[in-house]
Design a protein around this motif. Sequence first.
Motif, PDB file in Angstrom:
ATOM      1  N   THR A 120      53.034  47.021  79.167  1.00 53.91           N
ATOM      2  CA  THR A 120      53.138  45.571  79.044  1.00 53.91           C
ATOM      3  C   THR A 120      54.091  45.034  80.107  1.00 53.91           C
ATOM      4  O   THR A 120      54.115  43.837  80.363  1.00 53.91           O
ATOM      5  CB  THR A 120      53.639  45.155  77.649  1.00 53.91           C
TER       6      THR A 120
ATOM      7  N   GLY B 216      51.081  42.676  80.256  1.00 50.84           N
ATOM      8  CA  GLY B 216      50.449  42.676  78.945  1.00 50.84           C
ATOM      9  C   GLY B 216      51.345  42.081  77.872  1.00 50.84           C
ATOM     10  O   GLY B 216      52.539  41.894  78.065  1.00 50.84           O
TER      11      GLY B 216
ATOM     12  N   TYR C 208      48.518  46.854  81.159  1.00 52.88           N
ATOM     13  CA  TYR C 208      47.884  46.933  82.471  1.00 52.88           C
ATOM     14  C   TYR C 208      48.474  48.076  83.268  1.00 52.88           C
ATOM     15  O   TYR C 208      49.623  48.474  83.052  1.00 52.88           O
ATOM     16  CB  TYR C 208      48.105  45.621  83.242  1.00 52.88           C
TER      17      TYR C 208
ATOM     18  N   LYS D 295      42.993  47.260  82.657  1.00 56.16           N
ATOM     19  CA  LYS D 295      43.546  46.789  81.391  1.00 56.16           C
ATOM     20  C   LYS D 295      43.090  47.701  80.265  1.00 56.16           C
ATOM     21  O   LYS D 295      41.985  48.237  80.286  1.00 56.16           O
ATOM     22  CB  LYS D 295      43.060  45.362  81.135  1.00 56.16           C
ATOM     23  N   SER D 296      43.954  47.862  79.265  1.00 58.60           N
ATOM     24  CA  SER D 296      43.606  48.615  78.070  1.00 58.60           C
ATOM     25  C   SER D 296      44.093  47.845  76.849  1.00 58.60           C
ATOM     26  O   SER D 296      45.200  47.309  76.846  1.00 58.60           O
ATOM     27  CB  SER D 296      44.243  50.004  78.117  1.00 58.60           C
ATOM     28  N   ASN D 297      43.243  47.781  75.817  1.00 55.19           N
ATOM     29  CA  ASN D 297      43.594  47.085  74.574  1.00 55.19           C
ATOM     30  C   ASN D 297      43.905  48.109  73.490  1.00 55.19           C
ATOM     31  O   ASN D 297      43.071  48.966  73.188  1.00 55.19           O
ATOM     32  CB  ASN D 297      42.437  46.196  74.110  1.00 55.19           C
TER      33      ASN D 297
ATOM     34  N   THR E 214      48.099  44.578  74.682  1.00 54.20           N
ATOM     35  CA  THR E 214      47.278  44.775  75.868  1.00 54.20           C
ATOM     36  C   THR E 214      48.204  45.247  76.968  1.00 54.20           C
ATOM     37  O   THR E 214      49.289  44.704  77.151  1.00 54.20           O
ATOM     38  CB  THR E 214      46.606  43.448  76.288  1.00 54.20           C
TER      39      THR E 214
ATOM     40  N   SER F  61      49.882  45.991  67.974  1.00 53.31           N
ATOM     41  CA  SER F  61      48.739  45.870  68.882  1.00 53.31           C
ATOM     42  C   SER F  61      49.273  45.265  70.170  1.00 53.31           C
ATOM     43  O   SER F  61      50.219  44.486  70.152  1.00 53.31           O
ATOM     44  CB  SER F  61      47.631  45.003  68.287  1.00 53.31           C
TER      45      SER F  61
ATOM     46  N   THR G 150      44.716  48.364  69.553  1.00 51.08           N
ATOM     47  CA  THR G 150      44.583  47.570  68.339  1.00 51.08           C
ATOM     48  C   THR G 150      44.738  48.450  67.108  1.00 51.08           C
ATOM     49  O   THR G 150      44.606  49.676  67.184  1.00 51.08           O
ATOM     50  CB  THR G 150      43.211  46.868  68.282  1.00 51.08           C
TER      51      THR G 150
ATOM     52  N   ASP H  50      41.069  50.807  73.232  1.00 53.50           N
ATOM     53  CA  ASP H  50      39.768  50.291  73.666  1.00 53.50           C
ATOM     54  C   ASP H  50      38.660  50.682  72.685  1.00 53.50           C
ATOM     55  O   ASP H  50      37.557  51.039  73.078  1.00 53.50           O
ATOM     56  CB  ASP H  50      39.449  50.758  75.085  1.00 53.50           C
TER      57      ASP H  50
END
Length: 174
Positions: free
Chosen positions: A127, A131, A154, A161-163, A152, A150, A165, A60
């Motif tokens: 994921t 995700g 949950y 949610k968390s991204n 996403t 990378s 990257t 994030d």
Amino acid sequence: MKTAYLVILFTVSATLCLSSCSKKSDDVMPAQTTTAPVTVQTTPTQSTTQTAAGFQVKVDGYLYTPDFNYALTTSPGDNDYFGVYGLDSKTGNLVALLLPKTVGVGTTPINTVNMGIMTVNQYDFSTRNGGTGTVTITKKTATNVIGTFSFTAYDASGTLKSNLTEGSFNVAFK
């Protein structure tokens, strides 16, 4: 299905706890940065490039650089998978990729089968809960795996949610 998922998470957690008790010379340390782990940062960090052995990812927008990182040739609970792990021994935060052993050099989707998981501040994300993402392996040998990723993820309810990257790893198989 939930029971199997919980058993896998428990097995991964137990294995990580036990495997973190290795000799210090066996541990692969991440590239040095001047950024604190995700739990103490208050602003997003600038992008960094990792060329040395290690593991890092932005969670994030906050840089996560764990102090233990490695790959297991056999993932806990499934001999057909291998895992790439970044574990912060001080906080217990974890980011991991669980991939089929058949995955080689190239780009592979991260989804409910090729999983990305994360535990941050005692919250679990995966994921498996909906995700998606990708992992690109640039080198894989019997002793080492290098790549970027990378995804996403949950939480179990599917609402948080968390991204993740700009992830990169250069880790040894144990």
